[in-house]
Design a protein around this motif. Sequence first.
Motif, short mmCIF file in Angstrom:
data_model
loop_
_atom_site.label_atom_id
_atom_site.label_comp_id
_atom_site.label_asym_id
_atom_site.label_seq_id
_atom_site.Cartn_x
_atom_site.Cartn_y
_atom_site.Cartn_z
N ARG A 42 1.14 -1.20 0.04
CA ARG A 42 0.06 0.49 0.15
C ARG A 42 1.04 1.04 -0.31
O ARG A 42 1.52 1.69 0.90
N VAL A 43 0.83 2.13 -0.67
CA VAL A 43 1.51 3.49 -0.88
C VAL A 43 0.64 4.94 -0.65
O VAL A 43 -0.74 4.29 -1.98
N ARG A 44 1.31 5.80 -0.99
CA ARG A 44 0.57 7.01 -0.97
C ARG A 44 1.33 8.45 -1.64
O ARG A 44 2.49 7.89 -1.35
N PRO A 45 1.09 8.71 -2.43
CA PRO A 45 1.94 10.16 -3.24
C PRO A 45 2.60 11.16 -1.95
O PRO A 45 1.75 11.71 -1.15
N ARG A 46 3.88 11.40 -2.96
CA ARG A 46 4.59 13.06 -1.43
C ARG A 46 4.24 13.91 -3.06
O ARG A 46 4.90 13.46 -3.75
N TRP A 47 3.37 14.33 -2.19
CA TRP A 47 4.00 16.05 -3.43
C TRP A 47 4.99 17.11 -3.34
O TRP A 47 4.99 16.32 -2.27
N ARG A 48 5.06 16.99 -4.51
CA ARG A 48 6.05 18.64 -4.53
C ARG A 48 5.86 19.72 -3.67
O ARG A 48 4.43 20.02 -3.77
N THR A 49 6.22 20.19 -2.82
CA THR A 49 6.58 21.83 -2.41
C THR A 49 5.10 23.42 -2.80
O THR A 49 4.67 22.62 -3.20
N GLU A 50 6.14 22.63 -4.73
CA GLU A 50 5.61 23.91 -5.40
C GLU A 50 4.83 22.57 -6.57
O GLU A 50 5.70 21.62 -7.33
N THR A 51 3.79 23.08 -6.99
CA THR A 51 3.24 22.24 -7.93
C THR A 51 2.47 23.18 -9.46
O THR A 51 2.63 24.17 -9.35
N SER A 52 3.22 22.37 -10.17
CA SER A 52 2.64 23.03 -11.31
C SER A 52 1.81 22.61 -12.82
O SER A 52 1.59 22.77 -13.96
N GLY A 53 1.32 21.50 -12.30
CA GLY A 53 0.37 20.68 -13.81
C GLY A 53 0.93 19.48 -15.02
O GLY A 53 0.67 19.96 -15.48
N HIS A 54 1.62 19.18 -13.49
CA HIS A 54 2.63 17.97 -14.32
C HIS A 54 2.89 16.46 -14.05
O HIS A 54 2.94 16.89 -12.23
N ILE A 55 2.95 15.65 -14.37
CA ILE A 55 3.42 13.92 -13.38
C ILE A 55 3.97 14.21 -13.09
O ILE A 55 3.40 13.75 -11.21
N THR A 56 5.27 14.80 -12.58
CA THR A 56 5.87 15.20 -12.03
C THR A 56 5.93 16.11 -10.51
O THR A 56 6.31 16.03 -9.51
N ASP A 57 4.26 16.61 -10.33
CA ASP A 57 3.75 16.84 -9.05
C ASP A 57 3.74 15.86 -8.42
O ASP A 57 4.00 16.24 -6.66
N ILE A 58 3.25 15.08 -8.50
CA ILE A 58 4.26 13.93 -6.85
C ILE A 58 5.16 13.23 -7.08
O ILE A 58 5.93 12.68 -8.21
N GLU A 59 6.25 13.46 -6.99
CA GLU A 59 7.11 13.16 -6.22
C GLU A 59 7.70 11.88 -6.50
O GLU A 59 8.38 11.62 -6.93
N CYS A 60 6.77 11.20 -5.15
CA CYS A 60 6.74 9.26 -5.39
C CYS A 60 5.99 9.07 -4.92
O CYS A 60 4.73 9.61 -4.34
N PHE A 61 5.53 7.83 -5.21
CA PHE A 61 4.78 7.45 -4.01
C PHE A 61 5.69 6.98 -2.67
O PHE A 61 6.59 6.83 -2.66
N VAL A 62 4.99 6.90 -1.66
CA VAL A 62 6.19 6.45 -0.70
C VAL A 62 4.37 5.01 0.56
O VAL A 62 3.42 5.61 0.06
N PRO A 63 5.48 4.40 0.94
CA PRO A 63 4.67 3.11 1.46
C PRO A 63 3.59 3.77 2.90
O PRO A 63 4.22 4.65 2.91
N GLU A 64 2.24 3.12 2.83
CA GLU A 64 1.87 3.32 3.93
C GLU A 64 2.52 3.26 5.38
O GLU A 64 3.25 2.26 5.61
#
Length: 321
Positions: free
Chosen positions: A140-162
């Motif tokens: 099970r994983v959840r997204p880790r969001w970037r501090t600044e988002t711009s409307g790109h798939i990389t706005d999700i920096e990565c997923f991390v385990p719950e």
Amino acid sequence: MPSDAPTDVPTDARAVPEPLEARHVLEFPGGYTRSTGPVIGRFLTELRDRRIVGVRTAAERVLVPPLEYDPATGESVTGEYVEVGPAGTVETWAWVSAPRPGHPLDRPFAWATIRLDGADTSLVHVVDAGGSRAMRPGLRVRPRWRTETSGHITDIECFVPEATMITAPVRAEYRVRPGRALTRFLEGIRDGVFVGGYCAGCDQVYVPYRISCPACGSVIEEEREVADTGTVETFAINNLPDPRAPEVPFVSAYILLDGADIPMIALVGGIPAHEVRQGMRVRAVWVPPEERTMSMTNIRWFAPTGEPDADLSAGRPGGGD
């Protein structure tokens, strides 16, 4: 016409013309700009606001990432957007032990297909698991969001385990008041003797002392003092530190005291752990009388007596068989 070229020269030795080549560079210095369209545009806009959406098809399937058509039928999607996740489940993964320049993380990570909750298709993204052993199908994983988002798939920096486990200090402090039987037993330990209770009906001596027989339930009215020597019936070698133990590894054993009919558990010391054995004869090592209290700490441990081992196959040496 006759030719001056030698006819006996092998074909592979004749001159071969160099191939023609030219260097070409495809470059967009200002970046390649394209229209996303309404479906992908909605997906990226929601990412900018830290939400993940899919699109519903006529067959009631939710596509993530969304497509403009149903890949199963070729029909256009319905235009109904559904928020999914943000948590999901890893389906498959590949571990990258040595990230290269341009990879999304500068430490080992996994590429994974992730089925977000509420979605019917999988999303490919990065999982920062901390190590390959943490990765598994079903993680099970959840997204880790970037501090600044711009409307790109990389706005999700990565997923991390719950978070499924935590480490927290545990301490419990309580007071125990012994009953009449245990008080009598500890009084004996304070005086350097083991006090047991004798059941006349069962002809058994129980150590520690009891006021009722565990076998027949009758009241025990007679005390018996038993020896501080006994026989190791069974034991375990412990490799975790214990403040009561003489060293690590140490041995905890069930010791049948001479004159008793049930064993009691105690530490064994004065001998390397790997030399302790069943049938070994041992004696209690007491603290000096002036240091004794009504506590089992009056006995440091049991140490070998040097006597020959008891034959456990002949029945219990301390009491009945």
